[in-house]
Design a protein around this motif. Sequence first.
Motif, short mmCIF file in Angstrom:
data_model
loop_
_atom_site.label_atom_id
_atom_site.label_comp_id
_atom_site.label_asym_id
_atom_site.label_seq_id
_atom_site.Cartn_x
_atom_site.Cartn_y
_atom_site.Cartn_z
N ARG A 79 0.80 -1.21 0.00
CA ARG A 79 0.00 0.00 0.00
C ARG A 79 0.84 1.28 0.00
N SER B 233 -1.27 13.84 2.60
CA SER B 233 -2.41 12.97 2.94
C SER B 233 -1.93 11.53 3.17
N ARG B 234 -0.91 11.11 2.41
CA ARG B 234 -0.37 9.77 2.64
C ARG B 234 0.28 9.70 4.02
N LYS C 233 -0.46 11.49 6.58
CA LYS C 233 -1.52 11.53 7.59
C LYS C 233 -2.20 10.17 7.73
N ASP C 234 -2.49 9.57 6.57
CA ASP C 234 -3.11 8.23 6.60
C ASP C 234 -2.23 7.24 7.35
N PHE C 235 -0.96 7.25 6.97
CA PHE C 235 -0.03 6.30 7.58
C PHE C 235 0.01 6.50 9.09
N ARG D 247 -2.15 8.10 11.10
CA ARG D 247 -3.41 7.80 11.76
C ARG D 247 -3.57 6.29 11.96
N GLN D 248 -3.25 5.56 10.91
CA GLN D 248 -3.43 4.10 11.00
C GLN D 248 -2.43 3.49 11.98
N PRO E 193 -10.99 6.86 11.68
CA PRO E 193 -11.18 8.08 10.90
C PRO E 193 -12.35 8.89 11.46
N MET F 161 -12.17 2.86 6.01
CA MET F 161 -11.09 2.45 6.93
C MET F 161 -10.17 1.46 6.22
N PRO F 162 -9.23 1.99 5.47
CA PRO F 162 -8.34 1.10 4.71
C PRO F 162 -7.48 0.22 5.61
N GLU F 163 -7.46 0.53 6.89
CA GLU F 163 -6.65 -0.27 7.81
C GLU F 163 -7.33 -1.59 8.21
#
Lengths: 672, 672
Positions: B146, B322-323, B325-327, B329-330, B336, B374-376
Motif C-alpha cells: 500500500r 495525505s499519505r 496523515k493516513d499512515f 493515523r493508521q 477516521p 477504513m483502509p486499515e
Amino acid sequence: MDISALKAKNPDHWTRACAIRALTLDAVTAANSGHSGMPIGMADVATVLYAKHLKFDAKNPKWADRDRFILSAGHGSMLLYSLLYLAGDPQITLDEVKNFRQWGARTAGHPENFHADAIETTTGPLGQGIATAVGFAMGEEILRARFGKKVVDHHTYVIAGDGCLMEGVSQEAITLAGRYALGKLVVFWDNNGITIDGKVELSDKTDQVTRFRSAGWEVIEIDGHDPEAIDAAITAAKKSAQPTMIACKTHIALGHAAQDTSKGHGALTNAEQNTAAKQNWGWAYGPFEVPAEVKSWWEEVGSRGAADRAEWEERFAALSDSRQKDFTRQQDGDAPKKLSAVIRALKKQISEEGPKVATRKSSEMVLEVVNPIMPETVGGSADLTGSNNTKTGDLGVFDVDSRKGRYVYWGIREHGMAAAMNGMALHGGLRPYGGTFMAFTDYARPAMRLAALMQIPTVFVMTHDSIGLGEDGPTHQPVEHLAISRATPNTLVFRPADTVETAEAWEVALTQKGTPSVLSLTRQNLPTVRREHKTNNLTSKGAYVLAEAEGKRQAILIATGSEVEIALAARDALQAEGIGTRVVSMPCMELFAQQDEAYRKRVLPAGPVRVGVEAATRHGGWDRWLLGERGREAKQDFVGMDSFGASAPAEVLYEKFGITAQNVVAKVKALL
Amino acid sequence: MDISALKAKNPDHWTRACAIRALTLDAVTAANSGHSGMPIGMADVATVLYAKHLKFDAKNPKWADRDRFILSAGHGSMLLYSLLYLAGDPQITLDEVKNFRQWGARTAGHPENFHADAIETTTGPLGQGIATAVGFAMGEEILRARFGKKVVDHHTYVIAGDGCLMEGVSQEAITLAGRYALGKLVVFWDNNGITIDGKVELSDKTDQVTRFRSAGWEVIEIDGHDPEAIDAAITAAKKSAQPTMIACKTHIALGHAAQDTSKGHGALTNAEQNTAAKQNWGWAYGPFEVPAEVKSWWEEVGSRGAADRAEWEERFAALSDSRQKDFTRQQDGDAPKKLSAVIRALKKQISEEGPKVATRKSSEMVLEVVNPIMPETVGGSADLTGSNNTKTGDLGVFDVDSRKGRYVYWGIREHGMAAAMNGMALHGGLRPYGGTFMAFTDYARPAMRLAALMQIPTVFVMTHDSIGLGEDGPTHQPVEHLAISRATPNTLVFRPADTVETAEAWEVALTQKGTPSVLSLTRQNLPTVRREHKTNNLTSKGAYVLAEAEGKRQAILIATGSEVEIALAARDALQAEGIGTRVVSMPCMELFAQQDEAYRKRVLPAGPVRVGVEAATRHGGWDRWLLGERGREAKQDFVGMDSFGASAPAEVLYEKFGITAQNVVAKVKALL
C-alpha cells in the motif's frame, strides 16, 4: 465427470456404495440441511472398509474387541448413519435416517456418541476425531499388552478431511501417533481438494504426504473411487508397524451437478439436480428405498463379525475368573471396591500428620495410593511431569517397547493430550488423567468441552492454579479458567484446600462414569486445614462448614483451595474482635448446587454478611453464593482478581492484589 | 563439552555473546527463578542477528519500519532483556535486568509487550510467538504494497523452540506462512533436543526439516554456535521468496554443568556451577558486570539503525501530506473522523427500513459502509466466509500476487487466524477482524486471551451464537462461550439485538485502542427492535431501556441479542394482562458495569421482579444483574440454557429448551 467407467468396472460394488450416496441425498433433502458431498465422495472407501476389513458385529456394537471407526470429518454424518442402517445396527433404523437432524433423533447433525452405541465418539469440531483416535489406538496397545492379543487386538480407522488436517491439533495427533508407533491406526484422508470457502489451495498448499512422513507415518496414495486400490491399501496398512495415512483422491459429491465444488460440501437439496445425480449413478429407487438384494448384502457385512465375536467370547471365557472380572470391571468403568478404604486411610493419616504441601503434591500422594489398586488409570503430562506431579512410582512409561506402561509423555501438546485422553476413556477399559498448567486450559479447551458433552470421566489435572504460580507471570496465571470450566455443563471443578480435600476430590473424580473432572491445584504449599478425621467425603457435598462461628454468627467467609487458609486467618482475626465468623470451604460448586436446598441453607444461612475469597475472577459462579440464591439473603463482597496477574513472587502478588486475611477482615467490617 | 574451539575461532564474537550468557545467569540467580539454558544456547544466533542483520534503532524502538524480533520461546526472556539492555534500549536498564521477575519490573518472567516498547508481543504460552509472527509478516506485506517499499520494508525474525513447534498452532502458522509465501519471515529453530521432561525424543521424533518443507518453507540447517554459518543463513533467508526456517543445532546451557540436560532448561542458580560456567566461558567479571568495550560494541549495534531511520524519516517526509496523515493515523490506531457519521447514517436508514436479518448479516451491512472509509481493516474467516459474512465487496483478497488485498482466507485454522490477527494489530497500521462460529472460541482461546492481556483491539466476529444455529447440534452451539469471554479481563463482549445495535457495537469495537472485542452474532433472522433513530450510541452504555413499562412497573426483563425479541413479546403479553413491564437490552455487560451507579440504578431500579433471557448459561455474568448488585434488590429468575444444546431446527430448540416469551411470562408471574 463421466462415472460410467467406475460403474462398469465394479458394478456390484458401485451399487452398494450408491446406497450410501442415495440415502445421504434423501436424508439431507428431508432435513433441508446437512452435508451431502463428503458421504457421496467417500462412499467407496467406506464400503470397502466395512465389507472387507472392519471387524464389527452390527447387532453388538459394544463388543469390546471391535475395530473402531471414527468419522473425524463429522459433518459427513450421513456416511456413518447410512453404514449403520445398511449393516443392520439395531439403533439406527430407517426411521432414524428419515429423522436426520430432528429433535430426539439418534441421527444428529454431527455424530454424537451418546445417541447410539455404534457411534464411538462425538465429532464435528474439526480435528477432534483424528486426535481422539490417537487415544483409542494407544488404549488398544495398552490393553493388548495387559490382556493379550486373544482378547484385545483391533484397529482404529479414521476418515479425516482437509479441515481436520488443517487444524493444529491434527499435527499434535499425528506426531504422537508417529512417535509412539501406533501401527494399528489407519487414517483415510478424504483428499477432495474442497473446503467451504472454495478450493483447498485457496488457503493451503501443504504437501500432506510429506508432512505425514515427517511424523513417521506410512503413506499410501490411491484413487479413492477404486475399490481394489482401497482394499490393497487397507491390507498394506494393517501390516505396517507405523500408523498409516491412506491419501484417497476423491471427488466431493461425485456424479452430482455440484461435484468438485464447495457447493457440493453442503446440503444438496435441489430436486432436479438430485434426480439427475441418481440417474447418473444408475440408482432407480425412490427416496430412502434400498433394494432388497443390496440391503441384504449390507446386512451380511453387518453380521460377518458375529462369528468373530463368538470366538472372542470363547477366548475371553478361557481367561481366569479374576482376569475376566478385572477386564469387565474396567470396561464398565467401575472403581474398585478398595478405593474408598484407601482414600479414607490416606485422609486419616494426613489429618493426623498435617503436612504442609502444595495440592499438586497432595494429588501425587493420592495417586501413589490409588494407582496401585486401579490398573485402569493412565497418567501423563504435557511436558510438565515434575510440576504437575502426575507420575507415580509404579506406573511405568508407555513406549514402543513397553506397551504396558501407564504413564504417557505427551510432549508440549495439551490439546492432543486432552483429545487422546478422551479417546482412551471412550475406548473403554482405561481411566485417563493428564496434567498441564491451569492457564493452558485454553489450549485443551476444545477437547475438554467434548469430554463434558460426550459424558466421559476424563480427569484434567490443572496445577499452578492462580497468581500463586508467581514469577512466570500473567500468561501463566489463570484468573478466568475456573469460570470457564464452571460455566461448562456437565463438568466437575474441584479446588481442594489441602491434601484431605484433594483425596476426596480424586475419589469423586475416579468414581464418575459420565462426567469429566477438572482438578485445580496449587503450586504453593498449603497447610492441612482438615485436622479432624472424618470418614465421610465432605468434598462430595461441594461445600461444608469447615470452622463454625463462636458466639453470634455475624459473618460467613466462603473460600476455595489456597484461599481457605486466608479465610481461616481472617476468621481468627475477626473472632479476636468478637465477630462470630463461619468459614465455609467450597471445593466444588457444582456438587454443592446439586445438594438439596435444606443442606445449602444450613451451610449458607441467610443473615450473616458474606465474603468470598478466591484468587480468580468473581465470574466463576460467585454471585450465586454471595448475593444469595434467592437474592435477598445477605450483604456481601468478594476478594479476588479483576484483572490479569503479574510477574513477581507469589507472596508479593497476593499482597499486591489484596488477597489477604487483612483485606477479608476489612471487607467484613465494612459490611457489618 | 569443550568449548575452547568456539572461543578460539571467533574470540570477539564469543565475548560479546557471553555478555548475554552472563547476564542471564546473574538475573536468574538473583530472581531465583527463570530459564537460563535457552538464552545461553541461543546467544550466538541472537548476537549475529542483532549485530549484522536486525534493522532497529535501540533508542527509537517504535520506528515503524524496524525489523520485528519475536521471542516465541518466551521463557528465554533473559535473551531479549540482555539484548535490549546491551544495545542501549532506554527502558531496559541494568536496574530492570537486576529486577528480573519482580513486582513492577519491565523484565517480567515472560516478555510482555505492554512493559517496554521494544517488546513486540507477549510470549510464553508456547507456539503463540510463531503464530503471531505470521500476522506481523502478513501486515508488512499489506502495508508495503500500500505505501511502497520506501516506507515499509522490513523482516520478521522469530526464535522458536521445540515446545513452539510441538504445539498444534505452529502447524497452522507455518502452513499459512507457506501458502502466502511470506518470504520476509525467518524462524530460527533452537534445536537443542531438550524439553522439560527430558530429551525431545522422549515425546517427539518429528523430522522438522521435512515438515517445514512440506509447508512450502525454505530450510537451512546450521550449527547454531558458528557465527559465520548463522550470518550466511540469515543472508540466504533474506533472499528467499518463501519463509525460511533456520534449524540451529545448539547446546542448551552451553558450557554449564547442566548443558544438554532438561535441568539446563530451568533456573541455574547453583553458585559453584555458575562460577565454573563463567570460567569455562572465559568471563571474568562480577555479577551484572559487562566490560566497557563489550558494552560499547553492543551500543554501536544498537545505534547502527539510527542512520537507516533518519533516511527513512526523509523518505517518509517525501510522501504526500495525505499519505503521511493516513499512515500516521493508521499506525496510531485512530479511527477516521468519518466513522461516527457513517454509523449514524446507517442506523438512521435501518431504523426507518426495519429489515429482518440475522446479526451476522447486519455485521456485513456495517462492514460494507465501514471498510471503504477504513483502509486499515483486514477481514477474514476461518473457512466460513459465507456464514460469517465477513467479506465485503471492496476488500480484495490477500494473496501472493495481490498483496493489497484486505481479505484473508485463513483456512480451517481458528487458532492461527486469531494469533495472526493479533500480530497484525501489534505490527501497527492495521485493524484486523476475523470470523468463525462462536463455539470455536474454544480453538481460538489462547490467542483471544493474549489479545486481552496484550491490550490490542483485535475483533473476533463470532457468528451462530446459540442454539439458534439449529441442526448442526451441540458441538456447534455455544452455551458457555459468552461466559468464557465475559470472564476474561479486558474484553468487550457484544451481543447486539439487531442491525442498529450491531452498528453501534462495531463503532465501539473499531475505536478501541487497548481492548479486543468479541461480537456474538446470530445465524437466524431478527427483527429491527430499534425503530426510533437515536444519534447516541446506546450500546456504548452497555445496557439501556428499550421499552418502558406502561402503568406501574412490576417487572424488568433483561435480554441480549436474539432474546430481546422474546423479551419484547413477553412484555406485550404481560402488558396485556396489566403487568407493567420494562425491557432492558444489554448488548455489553462490561460497558454497563463501567457506567456510574446512578445510570445503572436508573436502568435497573430496585423493586420490580427481574427475569433475564439469554440462550446461554447463567454463568455469563447474569447473577449480578438479576440478584442485584447489592444483593437485596429484586426477586428474579433466568430463562436460558443449563445444558448443552441439541440437533434440530432452531425454532424447535428454542421451544424445547423453553426459551420462549411464554416461559418468560410464566416466570414473571410466578415471582409477582
